[in-house]
Design a protein around this motif. Structure first.
Motif, PDB file in Angstrom:
ATOM      1  N   ASP A  36      -0.074 -13.686 -34.590  1.00 38.39           N
ATOM      2  CA  ASP A  36      -0.257 -14.123 -35.967  1.00 38.39           C
ATOM      3  C   ASP A  36      -0.698 -13.029 -36.912  1.00 38.39           C
ATOM      4  OD1 ASP A  36      -0.077 -16.030 -37.874  1.00 38.39           O
ATOM      5  OD2 ASP A  36      -1.847 -17.137 -37.281  1.00 38.39           O
ATOM      6  N   GLY A  37      -1.233 -11.930 -36.384  1.00 41.00           N
ATOM      7  CA  GLY A  37      -1.735 -10.943 -37.319  1.00 41.00           C
ATOM      8  C   GLY A  37      -1.597  -9.517 -36.877  1.00 41.00           C
ATOM      9  N   GLY A  38      -1.021  -9.287 -35.714  1.00 40.50           N
ATOM     10  CA  GLY A  38      -0.906  -7.932 -35.250  1.00 40.50           C
ATOM     11  C   GLY A  38      -2.241  -7.317 -34.886  1.00 40.50           C
ATOM     12  N   LEU A  39      -3.267  -8.153 -34.638  1.00 43.98           N
ATOM     13  CA  LEU A  39      -4.601  -7.665 -34.359  1.00 43.98           C
ATOM     14  C   LEU A  39      -4.973  -7.851 -32.895  1.00 43.98           C
ATOM     15  CD1 LEU A  39      -6.243  -9.136 -37.550  1.00 43.98           C
ATOM     16  CD2 LEU A  39      -5.856  -6.721 -37.093  1.00 43.98           C
ATOM     17  N   TYR A 143     -22.904  -9.899 -36.893  1.00 40.30           N
ATOM     18  CA  TYR A 143     -23.114 -10.113 -35.463  1.00 40.30           C
ATOM     19  C   TYR A 143     -24.528  -9.693 -35.059  1.00 40.30           C
ATOM     20  CZ  TYR A 143     -22.161  -9.559 -30.393  1.00 40.30           C
ATOM     21  OH  TYR A 143     -22.183  -9.629 -29.021  1.00 40.30           O
ATOM     22  N   THR A 144     -25.196 -10.558 -34.301  1.00 37.33           N
ATOM     23  CA  THR A 144     -26.484 -10.215 -33.699  1.00 37.33           C
ATOM     24  C   THR A 144     -26.443 -10.594 -32.229  1.00 37.33           C
ATOM     25  OG1 THR A 144     -27.652 -10.646 -35.779  1.00 37.33           O
ATOM     26  CG2 THR A 144     -28.971 -10.563 -33.769  1.00 37.33           C
ATOM     27  N   PRO A 185     -13.335  -7.685 -35.573  1.00 37.15           N
ATOM     28  CA  PRO A 185     -14.238  -7.042 -36.540  1.00 37.15           C
ATOM     29  C   PRO A 185     -13.495  -6.609 -37.792  1.00 37.15           C
ATOM     30  CG  PRO A 185     -13.678  -5.513 -34.776  1.00 37.15           C
ATOM     31  CD  PRO A 185     -13.040  -6.832 -34.406  1.00 37.15           C
ATOM     32  N   PHE A 186     -14.099  -6.842 -38.923  1.00 38.06           N
ATOM     33  CA  PHE A 186     -13.593  -6.396 -40.221  1.00 38.06           C
ATOM     34  C   PHE A 186     -14.764  -5.856 -41.025  1.00 38.06           C
ATOM     35  CE2 PHE A 186     -10.818  -9.823 -38.767  1.00 38.06           C
ATOM     36  CZ  PHE A 186      -9.564  -9.231 -38.879  1.00 38.06           C
ATOM     37  N   LEU A 205     -14.624 -12.225 -38.080  1.00 36.52           N
ATOM     38  CA  LEU A 205     -13.987 -13.419 -38.616  1.00 36.52           C
ATOM     39  C   LEU A 205     -12.833 -13.852 -37.724  1.00 36.52           C
ATOM     40  CD1 LEU A 205     -13.768 -12.487 -42.416  1.00 36.52           C
ATOM     41  CD2 LEU A 205     -15.541 -13.820 -41.270  1.00 36.52           C
ATOM     42  N   VAL A 206     -12.475 -15.130 -37.843  1.00 40.59           N
ATOM     43  CA  VAL A 206     -11.319 -15.656 -37.119  1.00 40.59           C
ATOM     44  C   VAL A 206     -10.047 -15.084 -37.732  1.00 40.59           C
ATOM     45  CG1 VAL A 206     -10.068 -17.739 -36.451  1.00 40.59           C
ATOM     46  CG2 VAL A 206     -12.553 -17.790 -36.640  1.00 40.59           C
ATOM     47  N   VAL A 207      -9.143 -14.592 -36.887  1.00 38.30           N
ATOM     48  CA  VAL A 207      -7.868 -14.090 -37.385  1.00 38.30           C
ATOM     49  C   VAL A 207      -6.925 -15.258 -37.656  1.00 38.30           C
ATOM     50  CG1 VAL A 207      -8.069 -11.861 -36.231  1.00 38.30           C
ATOM     51  CG2 VAL A 207      -7.027 -13.790 -35.022  1.00 38.30           C
TER      52      VAL A 207
END
Length: 583
Positions: A36-39, A143-144, A185-186, A205-207
């Protein structure tokens, strides 16, 4: 007219919603679709089942946990497991907790003929979910790491003779498997206090189709509390952002605010545009951005859209760096696998230097004994000398300042050399650490150190504090970066949000890369790294970006070289110390 595909038509309040499978789902359709995103995300989509008639309290809780593992992200099915009052109270977008195991326990009820619990009299009942919490994401996706047990007690009540959860937890619960499959990660891009530099703020975030909306929405929430005193935003607040960021088939992202952009100064319009464009350039397929206010469309070229590659001047320098070292009392410059003396006086006589920092602006050398630093221009003239104790490798920043770090016995000291002046900076908790290496991030907004402690060495990261006129005020307090690799040393920035360093492994000292939020570590034996021979590596130097060369010196002062896509190889005929990276 261009047909618009709404890739982000999810309500703003549910942007961080849901996550996916802890394994192969036991119910609901599972569909494999195109990437869906190439990620690198999983291609499995999952629609969880709604509550079954007559389900026991434990089954309702299990179904509720499963329903939060929907992809594409949606909280609709999960709310079906809640009482009407519980559904109204639930805030799935408030946070995300990531767990790696779950055990459900509750009261033993009378079993019916089908073996399921059918006791209709007990109301309410309590069911416990015992989880091992690996991490937590806040509302923006920061993120923690947690690594601790978590016990949640659910109160179940009868609704039309069916058990439903009355007290849902705050936020979402997702499995580590889902986090690995569907979150990536973004960066959210804010500016530093003077508004000169874009500062990346890492989030997860969700891709998928909601990504553009999620990025812009979280950017509009403003800088996180942790960076609020060193960052600023020009993006209007969330309450004037349109609820989605649709992306057309030809790659135009449409970002709209119900705010009057015409009253903004040209500078503010430019900064707003840069933040949006830099944040959205991470979404594959977006080629340009249409950024509109109530009756104004912002542009940097006279058109109605802004190219996704624009506003590069606000980012870190893209000039090609190179490695430097000291060899036979000469400063040498290393380009790929070619080594040559630096032009000017330093290339002829390094004056016994043991550490160097090199930039287009000049050369700073720590002399033998580590109690003097000599700073010159690139030719080696206009020398200035400053005293210190146990001086570390000097660092040049993008403004031509030299950062001088030393240890006075009572703690670490950081000073800044500007021209012929040197001044001591306020560094807070960093002063109490026994710092062994110091590095500035490519954008000059953060620092990283390795420090010795009673439990071994650690990596710490903090912010560079500036005022509105871009005067450096000092350094923010350090925060330890989690890494599973023991005894880190020789830390460098491999990007604005990632650190590379040397650490121990079963095959000797290896190169590792860790996100500054501690969410991921690569390198070493089995984490995707290229193995460095077991040669007792002592120093590491590398540029930022995936295409940067890497260099290391070993216990015999030999120089090793790793080109992108290659393997480590020895550069014969040279002995090197004081390895560093500069411009």
């Amino acid at each position: 007219m261009t047909r618009v595909r709404l890739r982000a038509a999810v309500a703003v309040g549910a942007l961080l919603a849901v996550s996916a499978c802890a394994g192969i789902p036991s119910s609901g359709p599972v569909t494999k679709v195109a990437d869906d995103g190439g990620l690198g995300e999983s291609t499995v989509r999952y629609s969880p089942a709604r509550p079954a008639a007559g389900a026991s309290p434990q089954q309702i809780v299990r179904g509720y946990l499963d329903a939060m593992l929907a992809y594409p992200a949606s909280s609709g099915t999960a709310t079906a497991f809640l009482t009407p009052a519980g559904a109204k109270r639930w805030s799935p977008s408030a946070s995300v907790r990531v767990y790696s195991s779950a055990t459900i326990s509750g009261p033993t009820l009378v079993a019916g003929e089908d073996g399921e619990t059918t006791d209709k009299t007990r109301n309410p009942v309590d069911v416990s979910a015992r989880l091992f919490e690996d991490a937590r994401l806040d509302q923006q996706g920061h993120y923690t790491r947690r690594a601790s047990p978590l016990v949640l007690s659910y109160r179940l009540e009868r609704v039309d003779s069916e058990w439903r959860i009355a007290n849902p937890q705050v936020g979402l619960l997702i499995s580590q498997k889902y986090f690995d499959d569907y979150y990536r990660p973004f960066n959210l891009y804010n500016f530093d206090r003077p508004g000169r530099r874009l500062v990346p703020d890492p989030v997860h975030l969700v891709v998928g189709d909601q990504l553009a909306t999620g990025l812009v929405t979280n950017l509009a929430r403003g800088p996180a509390v942790s960076i609020a005193d060193v960052a600023r935003t020009y993006v209007p607040p969330l309450d004037v952002l349109r609820p989605s960021v649709p992306v057309s088939d030809d790659g135009v992202a449409d970002v709209s605010f119900s705010a009057d952009f015409s009253v903004l100064s040209e500078s503010v319009q430019d900064h707003l545009s840069a933040q949006i464009v830099w944040t959205l350039r991470q979404v594959r397929g977006i080629t340009s951005v249409r950024l509109a206010g109530d009756a104004t469309v912002l542009s940097n070229n006279g058109g109605t859209t802004q190219d996704i590659g624009s506003w590069g001047g606000y980012g870190p320098s893209i000039s090609r760096g190179r490695a430097y070292a000291i060899s036979d009392d000469h400063v040498v410059q290393i380009d790929d696998d070619a080594v040559q003396r630096l032009s000017g006086a330093w290339g002829s006589d390094a004056r016994g230097a043991v550490a160097i920092g090199v930039s287009d602006d000049g050369v700073a050398g720590v002399l033998a004994g580590r109690n003097l630093v000599r700073i010159t221009n690139r030719k080696g003239t206009n020398a200035r000398t400053f005293a210190g104790s146990r001086l570390l490798t000097p660092q040049w920043d993008g403004d031509g300042n030299v950062w001088v770090v030393d240890n006075q016995g009572s703690g670490t000291r950081v000073r800044l050399v500007t021209g012929n002046r040197i001044r001591t900076l306020t560094i807070g908790g960093l002063a109490g650490l026994d710092v062994t290496t110091f590095a500035l991030s490519p954008d000059g907004s953060r620092y990283a150190v390795t420090a010795r402690g009673a439990a071994g060495s650690s990596i710490e990261v903090g912010a560079v504090r500036r005022d509105a006129k871009d005067r450096i005020l000092g350094l923010g307090g350090p925060s330890e970066v989690y890494t599973p690799a023991p005894s880190p040393r020789s830390v460098s920035w491999s990007s604005g949000t990632e650190l590379s360093y040397l650490a121990e492994s079963q095959s000797g000292r290896q190169v590792y890369t860790t996100a500054i939020d501690g969410s991921s570590t690569t390198g070493g034996l089995s984490r995707g790294g290229v193995l460095l021979p077991d040669v007792g590596a002592g120093a590491l130097a590398l540029g930022s970006g995936d295409a940067a060369n890497r260099y290391a010196t070993d216990a015999r002062n030999r120089l090793w070289f790793l080109a992108p896509g290659g393997s480590w190889r020895l550069l014969s005929g040279i002995r090197a110390t004081g390895l560093t990276y500069g411009r």
